[in-house]
Motif scaffolding. Sequence first.
Motif, short mmCIF file in Angstrom:
data_model
loop_
_atom_site.label_atom_id
_atom_site.label_comp_id
_atom_site.label_asym_id
_atom_site.label_seq_id
_atom_site.Cartn_x
_atom_site.Cartn_y
_atom_site.Cartn_z
N UNK A 192 0.83 -1.21 0.00
CA UNK A 192 0.00 0.00 0.00
C UNK A 192 0.87 1.25 0.00
N UNK A 193 0.28 2.35 -0.41
CA UNK A 193 0.93 3.65 -0.32
C UNK A 193 0.77 4.18 1.10
N UNK A 194 1.79 4.88 1.59
CA UNK A 194 1.70 5.36 2.97
C UNK A 194 0.56 6.35 3.14
N UNK A 195 0.25 7.08 2.06
CA UNK A 195 -0.83 8.06 2.18
C UNK A 195 -2.22 7.43 2.03
N UNK A 196 -2.26 6.11 1.93
CA UNK A 196 -3.55 5.42 2.03
C UNK A 196 -4.05 5.39 3.47
N UNK A 197 -3.17 5.71 4.40
CA UNK A 197 -3.58 5.76 5.81
C UNK A 197 -4.65 6.83 5.98
N UNK A 243 -4.83 2.48 9.65
CA UNK A 243 -4.20 3.22 10.75
C UNK A 243 -2.70 3.01 10.66
N UNK A 244 -1.94 4.10 10.64
CA UNK A 244 -0.49 4.03 10.58
C UNK A 244 0.09 4.29 11.96
N UNK A 245 0.78 3.30 12.52
CA UNK A 245 1.43 3.43 13.82
C UNK A 245 2.89 3.80 13.61
N UNK A 287 -2.91 -5.68 13.27
CA UNK A 287 -3.44 -5.25 11.99
C UNK A 287 -3.12 -3.83 11.56
N UNK A 288 -2.37 -3.08 12.37
CA UNK A 288 -2.05 -1.71 12.00
C UNK A 288 -0.86 -1.68 11.04
N UNK A 289 -0.81 -0.66 10.19
CA UNK A 289 0.38 -0.40 9.39
C UNK A 289 1.46 0.18 10.29
#
Length: 230
Positions: A2-7, A176-178, A193-195
Amino acid sequence: MPEIRDAQVVVFDVLGTLVDEPGGLRAEIRAAAPAADDTAAGELLALWQRHVETEQARMARGERPYADSETVDREAAELVAARAGVTDPAAVDRLATATRRLPPWPDSAAGLDRIARHFPVAGLSNASGPALLHLAAHGGLRWHQALSGAAVRAYKPAPEVYRLAAQAAGCPPERVLMVAAHAWDLRAAQENGLRTAYVPRPVGDPPAATDAFDWHFDGLEGLVQALTAE
């Protein structure tokens, strides 16, 4: 990948990632016990850290009922004061709230501010709610929500804390990006399950060769650029 900005939401660990926890505690110990030299201050800091780690582990094993971070910090402060010969109640009281005054890393406030213009941002911490309130005010840290493990009566890396973040975000965990400087924290976030995005700090826990976090950055600026670049 995934792209990071998909968060949809960015969640930051606080202690160690956004603020210098050991450095701040050491400074507070030196203020409470000015006669302590560097060696003694280091020993007192180690005593504090051992107590916190031991008590959190006891709670995780069910050997002690849950107590929030400010309760455990007061216990640590009293141990440190007794070892250092500090008897002034006001000095002990101030030391017990040291976590409220930890210094942010030089890039933390500006980096958070830039990300918060593009994404909802939350802090996710083992620190209590009141500690996070005062810590944000002290360090100029901008987040839209402060999430404490106290809300679920648990400390990271307990799964309940990461589920709290996903629930508060109101979106699937994979959106969700951690962000953290501690590999142990990111491993637990990943398991729930978090990015995950690793940002190094001098007091962090670097990834092992077997870790497979979604993103690694050389510093907070790299994360900011990845999230905000047009």
